[in-house]
Design a protein around this motif. Structure first.
Motif, short mmCIF file in Angstrom:
data_model
loop_
_atom_site.label_atom_id
_atom_site.label_comp_id
_atom_site.label_asym_id
_atom_site.label_seq_id
_atom_site.Cartn_x
_atom_site.Cartn_y
_atom_site.Cartn_z
N MET A 72 -3.74 0.38 -4.32
CA MET A 72 -3.04 1.82 -3.78
C MET A 72 -1.74 1.15 -3.84
SD MET A 72 -3.16 4.57 -1.49
CE MET A 72 -4.96 5.68 -1.97
N THR A 73 -0.10 1.81 -4.89
CA THR A 73 0.77 1.73 -4.47
C THR A 73 1.56 2.59 -3.39
OG1 THR A 73 1.63 3.20 -5.78
CG2 THR A 73 1.05 0.95 -6.65
N ARG A 74 2.89 1.99 -3.10
CA ARG A 74 3.14 2.54 -1.67
C ARG A 74 3.26 4.10 -2.31
NH1 ARG A 74 8.49 0.92 0.80
NH2 ARG A 74 8.68 2.77 2.69
N ALA A 75 3.67 5.02 -2.80
CA ALA A 75 4.04 5.94 -3.10
C ALA A 75 2.44 7.26 -3.65
CB ALA A 75 4.37 5.81 -5.29
N GLN A 76 1.94 6.71 -3.39
CA GLN A 76 0.62 6.92 -3.79
C GLN A 76 0.66 7.37 -2.38
OE1 GLN A 76 -1.75 4.04 -5.62
NE2 GLN A 76 -1.88 6.11 -7.82
N PHE A 77 0.41 6.28 -1.55
CA PHE A 77 -0.10 5.93 -0.26
C PHE A 77 0.48 7.11 0.22
CE2 PHE A 77 0.79 5.19 4.27
CZ PHE A 77 -0.67 4.79 4.93
N ILE A 78 2.16 7.39 0.20
CA ILE A 78 2.86 7.98 0.59
C ILE A 78 2.27 9.82 -0.36
CG2 ILE A 78 5.44 9.51 0.84
CD1 ILE A 78 6.18 6.20 1.12
N THR A 79 2.18 9.62 -1.06
CA THR A 79 1.59 10.87 -1.70
C THR A 79 0.34 11.35 -1.09
OG1 THR A 79 2.59 11.16 -3.96
CG2 THR A 79 1.34 12.19 -3.75
N VAL A 80 -0.76 11.22 -0.59
CA VAL A 80 -1.63 11.22 -0.42
C VAL A 80 -1.80 11.38 1.18
CG1 VAL A 80 -4.49 10.22 0.63
CG2 VAL A 80 -3.92 9.59 -1.74
N ALA A 81 -0.91 10.76 2.27
CA ALA A 81 -0.38 11.30 3.28
C ALA A 81 0.25 12.50 3.40
CB ALA A 81 0.93 9.73 4.03
N LEU A 82 1.20 12.39 2.87
CA LEU A 82 1.56 14.27 3.14
C LEU A 82 0.58 15.52 2.53
CD1 LEU A 82 5.57 13.14 1.29
CD2 LEU A 82 4.60 13.96 4.22
#
Length: 55
Positions: free
Chosen positions: A1-11
């Motif tokens: 999982m990329t950083r952008a995907q992680f941030i999207t899922v967290a938000l």
């Protein structure tokens, strides 16, 4: 999982849980629009605060 995907899922989790809490509060009689703003800002924290406000 990329950083952008992680941030999207967290938000998405933060906003989704906040909106679910806001809808729950609205069903309990707290229909002020400020609750929606607070719910999106606080997310999961509102789920802990909400039961105290309802009783």
């Amino acid at each position: 999982m990329t950083r952008a995907q992680f941030i999207t899922v967290a938000l998405a989790f933060l906003v989704g849980s906040g909106l679910a809490s806001a809808l729950w509060m609205a069903r309990r009689g707290h229909r002020d629009r400020l609750w929606m703003l607070i719910a999106v800002a606080l997310g999961p924290v509102l789920a802990v605060i909400a039961p105290e406000r309802v009783t």
